[in-house]
Design a protein around this motif. Structure first.
Motif, PDB file in Angstrom:
ATOM      1  N   SER A 157       3.145   3.530   3.943  1.00 40.39           N
ATOM      2  CA  SER A 157       3.386   4.041   2.590  1.00 40.39           C
ATOM      3  C   SER A 157       2.542   3.328   1.539  1.00 40.39           C
ATOM      4  CB  SER A 157       4.872   3.896   2.238  1.00 40.39           C
ATOM      5  OG  SER A 157       5.212   2.538   2.025  1.00 40.39           O
ATOM      6  N   HIS A 158       1.873   2.235   1.915  1.00 37.96           N
ATOM      7  CA  HIS A 158       1.103   1.456   0.936  1.00 37.96           C
ATOM      8  C   HIS A 158      -0.357   1.892   0.813  1.00 37.96           C
ATOM      9  CE1 HIS A 158       4.494  -1.225   0.752  1.00 37.96           C
ATOM     10  NE2 HIS A 158       4.330  -1.664   1.983  1.00 37.96           N
ATOM     11  N   PHE A 159      -0.883   2.587   1.803  1.00 33.57           N
ATOM     12  CA  PHE A 159      -2.324   2.839   1.831  1.00 33.57           C
ATOM     13  C   PHE A 159      -2.824   3.597   0.598  1.00 33.57           C
ATOM     14  CE2 PHE A 159      -1.954   1.846   6.359  1.00 33.57           C
ATOM     15  CZ  PHE A 159      -3.139   1.170   6.585  1.00 33.57           C
ATOM     16  N   HIS A 160      -2.031   4.545   0.105  1.00 29.22           N
ATOM     17  CA  HIS A 160      -2.529   5.411  -0.962  1.00 29.22           C
ATOM     18  C   HIS A 160      -2.220   4.905  -2.370  1.00 29.22           C
ATOM     19  CE1 HIS A 160       1.677   6.583  -0.819  1.00 29.22           C
ATOM     20  NE2 HIS A 160       1.531   7.246  -1.955  1.00 29.22           N
ATOM     21  N   GLN A 161      -1.518   3.769  -2.494  1.00 27.93           N
ATOM     22  CA  GLN A 161      -1.102   3.332  -3.824  1.00 27.93           C
ATOM     23  C   GLN A 161      -1.564   1.914  -4.150  1.00 27.93           C
ATOM     24  OE1 GLN A 161       3.123   4.091  -3.362  1.00 27.93           O
ATOM     25  NE2 GLN A 161       3.518   2.004  -2.661  1.00 27.93           N
ATOM     26  N   SER A 179      -5.803  -0.772   8.473  1.00 23.31           N
ATOM     27  CA  SER A 179      -5.866   0.272   9.504  1.00 23.31           C
ATOM     28  C   SER A 179      -5.954  -0.343  10.896  1.00 23.31           C
ATOM     29  CB  SER A 179      -7.055   1.202   9.251  1.00 23.31           C
ATOM     30  OG  SER A 179      -8.283   0.532   9.452  1.00 23.31           O
ATOM     31  N   VAL A 180      -6.609  -1.505  10.998  1.00 27.86           N
ATOM     32  CA  VAL A 180      -6.692  -2.206  12.284  1.00 27.86           C
ATOM     33  C   VAL A 180      -5.319  -2.767  12.670  1.00 27.86           C
ATOM     34  CG1 VAL A 180      -7.732  -4.152  13.525  1.00 27.86           C
ATOM     35  CG2 VAL A 180      -9.129  -2.780  11.959  1.00 27.86           C
ATOM     36  N   VAL A 181      -4.630  -3.346  11.690  1.00 31.94           N
ATOM     37  CA  VAL A 181      -3.287  -3.875  11.935  1.00 31.94           C
ATOM     38  C   VAL A 181      -2.352  -2.753  12.392  1.00 31.94           C
ATOM     39  CG1 VAL A 181      -1.257  -4.901  10.840  1.00 31.94           C
ATOM     40  CG2 VAL A 181      -3.532  -5.819  10.361  1.00 31.94           C
ATOM     41  N   LEU A 182      -2.479  -1.592  11.770  1.00 33.52           N
ATOM     42  CA  LEU A 182      -1.657  -0.443  12.178  1.00 33.52           C
ATOM     43  C   LEU A 182      -1.941  -0.063  13.628  1.00 33.52           C
ATOM     44  CD1 LEU A 182       0.259   1.941  11.608  1.00 33.52           C
ATOM     45  CD2 LEU A 182      -1.733   3.208  10.773  1.00 33.52           C
ATOM     46  N   MET A 183      -3.210  -0.027  14.006  1.00 31.51           N
ATOM     47  CA  MET A 183      -3.580   0.333  15.375  1.00 31.51           C
ATOM     48  C   MET A 183      -2.992  -0.671  16.378  1.00 31.51           C
ATOM     49  SD  MET A 183      -7.407   0.735  17.022  1.00 31.51           S
ATOM     50  CE  MET A 183      -7.814  -0.976  16.628  1.00 31.51           C
ATOM     51  N   VAL A 184      -3.107  -1.962  16.068  1.00 33.51           N
ATOM     52  CA  VAL A 184      -2.608  -3.006  16.970  1.00 33.51           C
ATOM     53  C   VAL A 184      -1.078  -2.937  17.074  1.00 33.51           C
ATOM     54  CG1 VAL A 184      -2.367  -5.501  17.288  1.00 33.51           C
ATOM     55  CG2 VAL A 184      -4.567  -4.533  16.575  1.00 33.51           C
ATOM     56  N   THR A 185      -0.413  -2.736  15.956  1.00 34.99           N
ATOM     57  CA  THR A 185       1.055  -2.676  15.945  1.00 34.99           C
ATOM     58  C   THR A 185       1.561  -1.461  16.716  1.00 34.99           C
ATOM     59  OG1 THR A 185       1.057  -3.734  13.769  1.00 34.99           O
ATOM     60  CG2 THR A 185       3.092  -2.670  14.473  1.00 34.99           C
ATOM     61  N   SER A 200      -5.671   7.464  14.178  1.00 31.67           N
ATOM     62  CA  SER A 200      -6.991   8.040  13.908  1.00 31.67           C
ATOM     63  C   SER A 200      -7.079   8.550  12.467  1.00 31.67           C
ATOM     64  CB  SER A 200      -7.299   9.167  14.892  1.00 31.67           C
ATOM     65  OG  SER A 200      -6.342  10.206  14.803  1.00 31.67           O
ATOM     66  N   HIS A 201      -5.985   9.127  11.961  1.00 29.92           N
ATOM     67  CA  HIS A 201      -5.977   9.634  10.589  1.00 29.92           C
ATOM     68  C   HIS A 201      -6.153   8.494   9.586  1.00 29.92           C
ATOM     69  CE1 HIS A 201      -4.973  12.156   7.168  1.00 29.92           C
ATOM     70  NE2 HIS A 201      -3.985  11.336   6.845  1.00 29.92           N
ATOM     71  N   VAL A 202      -5.435   7.406   9.791  1.00 33.02           N
ATOM     72  CA  VAL A 202      -5.537   6.268   8.874  1.00 33.02           C
ATOM     73  C   VAL A 202      -6.899   5.593   9.012  1.00 33.02           C
ATOM     74  CG1 VAL A 202      -4.608   3.986   8.299  1.00 33.02           C
ATOM     75  CG2 VAL A 202      -3.059   5.887   8.777  1.00 33.02           C
ATOM     76  N   ASN A 203      -7.390   5.469  10.232  1.00 31.06           N
ATOM     77  CA  ASN A 203      -8.701   4.848  10.441  1.00 31.06           C
ATOM     78  C   ASN A 203      -9.801   5.616   9.717  1.00 31.06           C
ATOM     79  OD1 ASN A 203     -10.503   2.902  11.848  1.00 31.06           O
ATOM     80  ND2 ASN A 203     -11.242   4.753  12.859  1.00 31.06           N
ATOM     81  N   LYS A 204      -9.678   6.931   9.698  1.00 29.29           N
ATOM     82  CA  LYS A 204     -10.696   7.783   9.073  1.00 29.29           C
ATOM     83  C   LYS A 204     -10.572   7.812   7.555  1.00 29.29           C
ATOM     84  CE  LYS A 204     -12.366  12.576   9.020  1.00 29.29           C
ATOM     85  NZ  LYS A 204     -12.163  13.955   9.571  1.00 29.29           N
ATOM     86  N   ASN A 205      -9.327   7.762   7.039  1.00 31.56           N
ATOM     87  CA  ASN A 205      -9.101   8.007   5.609  1.00 31.56           C
ATOM     88  C   ASN A 205      -8.464   6.827   4.874  1.00 31.56           C
ATOM     89  OD1 ASN A 205      -9.801  10.988   5.629  1.00 31.56           O
ATOM     90  ND2 ASN A 205      -8.106  10.983   7.100  1.00 31.56           N
ATOM     91  N   HIS A 206      -8.499   5.635   5.445  1.00 32.21           N
ATOM     92  CA  HIS A 206      -7.761   4.501   4.892  1.00 32.21           C
ATOM     93  C   HIS A 206      -8.093   4.206   3.430  1.00 32.21           C
ATOM     94  CE1 HIS A 206     -11.249   1.758   5.094  1.00 32.21           C
ATOM     95  NE2 HIS A 206     -11.558   2.414   6.205  1.00 32.21           N
ATOM     96  N   ASP A 207      -9.330   4.479   3.004  1.00 31.98           N
ATOM     97  CA  ASP A 207      -9.745   4.160   1.636  1.00 31.98           C
ATOM     98  C   ASP A 207      -9.814   5.396   0.735  1.00 31.98           C
ATOM     99  OD1 ASP A 207     -11.842   5.312   2.973  1.00 31.98           O
ATOM    100  OD2 ASP A 207     -13.369   3.916   2.244  1.00 31.98           O
ATOM    101  N   GLN A 208      -9.177   6.482   1.177  1.00 32.58           N
ATOM    102  CA  GLN A 208      -9.157   7.717   0.393  1.00 32.58           C
ATOM    103  C   GLN A 208      -7.700   8.091   0.112  1.00 32.58           C
ATOM    104  OE1 GLN A 208     -12.038  10.754   1.966  1.00 32.58           O
ATOM    105  NE2 GLN A 208     -12.377   9.216   3.570  1.00 32.58           N
ATOM    106  N   PRO A 209      -7.158   7.645  -1.015  1.00 34.75           N
ATOM    107  CA  PRO A 209      -5.725   7.808  -1.298  1.00 34.75           C
ATOM    108  C   PRO A 209      -5.205   9.234  -1.145  1.00 34.75           C
ATOM    109  CG  PRO A 209      -6.727   6.361  -2.916  1.00 34.75           C
ATOM    110  CD  PRO A 209      -7.849   6.903  -2.083  1.00 34.75           C
ATOM    111  N   ALA A 210      -5.956  10.221  -1.624  1.00 37.02           N
ATOM    112  CA  ALA A 210      -5.475  11.602  -1.559  1.00 37.02           C
ATOM    113  C   ALA A 210      -5.344  12.086  -0.122  1.00 37.02           C
ATOM    114  CB  ALA A 210      -6.422  12.522  -2.331  1.00 37.02           C
ATOM    115  N   GLN A 211      -6.250  11.631   0.752  1.00 38.31           N
ATOM    116  CA  GLN A 211      -6.226  12.076   2.147  1.00 38.31           C
ATOM    117  C   GLN A 211      -5.245  11.279   3.003  1.00 38.31           C
ATOM    118  OE1 GLN A 211      -9.283  11.868   0.420  1.00 38.31           O
ATOM    119  NE2 GLN A 211      -9.126  14.091   0.225  1.00 38.31           N
TER     120      GLN A 211
END
Length: 307
Positions: A199-203, A225-231, A267-278
């Motif tokens: 919930s934090h990525f976009h804000q 995004s790496v931490v998310l993948m590992v977790t 994969s979605h977060v890895n691709k769009n981690h720095d794009q809040p709208a996506q």
């Protein structure tokens, strides 16, 4: 001569959609899954299942989550972090005081259900655990603690919705504790914390402006995004480990059927981690992972006893 604009602005969300986002129906899985999994763990180990207690506990958990969601919006309104959040329930109603007391009413009703369980069982253990969970939930956003603003929300979430909630649900059926219930408690704690983490990525900008040091603010979106993948990988790894050491039966391998959702999330977060709208919808993918993996884990826990 007039010209027609070549670009159009997207229409703002309707009031109905904003209210739906404010109520957050998918998020109530964080109430349903721990109680269901904890009850399944008790049934799988002891064969005990009381439908009255399960139904009361489940209803109480949903009411307590309603309190948590509404009160968090109230506390966020006090810090100004939600000033750009159109679907904040405080912004929608314009009445912070009313929402505060409505949240407390939900909490009171939820605790009343737990009191009924304590009265039926002549045992305050479940009540004590749930009061502790509520206290932890308050410290997440509530003053003077606001531990979520220090990046501690995921830790609070892990314990409150994982080992503690699972232990309470297990005890509500069996009136005893079991070390075996710790394994599903760890798994549900991880999958619930993943929801909050996502919930934090976009804000990030709003969090920084309000002085909130969320994990993504501290780590940055790329490392996050790496931490998310590992977790997420750890979640499935632990299922294998718990099965290997006979904490789970082989039926819990059903949880691996949720791997496609996990892959979609990572994969979605890895691709769009720095794009809040996506990336803003990633928490809902995390909710689906939490819900379906929890249901599959429930099946894995009860099937050995049924079959």
């Amino acid at each position: 001569m007039t010209t027609t604009p070549t670009t159009t602005q997207s229409l703002p969300p309707s009031k109905g959609k904003l209210w739906l986002a404010a109520i957050k129906p998918p998020m109530y899985s964080v109430a349903i899954i721990p109680i269901t999994v904890g009850t399944a763990a008790a049934f799988g180990e002891t064969g005990l299942f009381d439908t009255k207690i399960f139904g009361t506990f489940l209803t109480s958990a949903i009411l307590i989550i309603a309190w948590l969601n509404i009160s968090n919006d109230v506390f966020d309104a006090e810090t100004g972090i939600d000033k750009n959040k159109a679907h904040s329930i405080v912004n929608l109603t314009g009445n912070k005081s009313l929402m505060f007391w409505l949240a407390n009413a939900f909490l009171g009703l939820g605790i009343l259900g737990i009191l009924l369980i304590a009265w039926w069982q002549k045992d305050v253990t479940v009540l004590s655990i749930i009061v502790l969970c509520c206290a932890l939930g308050y410290t997440y956003q509530g003053p003077p603690f606001r531990f979520g603003y220090q990046g501690l929300g995921e830790i609070i979430c892990f314990f409150a919705f994982g080992p503690l909630a699972i232990a309470a649900a297990y005890y509500s059926q069996s009136q005893e504790f079991s070390l075996l219930s710790l394994a599903p408690g760890i798994l549900i704690g991880i999958s619930t914390s993943i929801i909050l983490f996502c919930s934090h990525f976009h804000q990030v900008e709003d969090d920084l402006a309000a002085g909130k040091r969320s994990p993504i603010v501290r780590l940055g979106t790329k490392l996050g995004s790496v931490v998310l993948m590992v977790t997420t990988a750890l979640f499935f790894f632990l299922i294998g480990i718990f099965s290997l050491f006979n904490l789970f039966s082989f039926w819990t391998a059903l949880v691996f059927l949720s791997c496609p959702i996990a892959y979609q999330l990572v994969s979605h977060v890895n691709k769009n981690h720095d794009q809040p709208a996506q990336v803003s919808n990633c928490k809902f993918i995390a909710v689906r992972l939490h819900f379906f993996s929890g249901i599959l884990l429930t099946l894995g826990l009860i099937l050995p006893k049924i079959l």
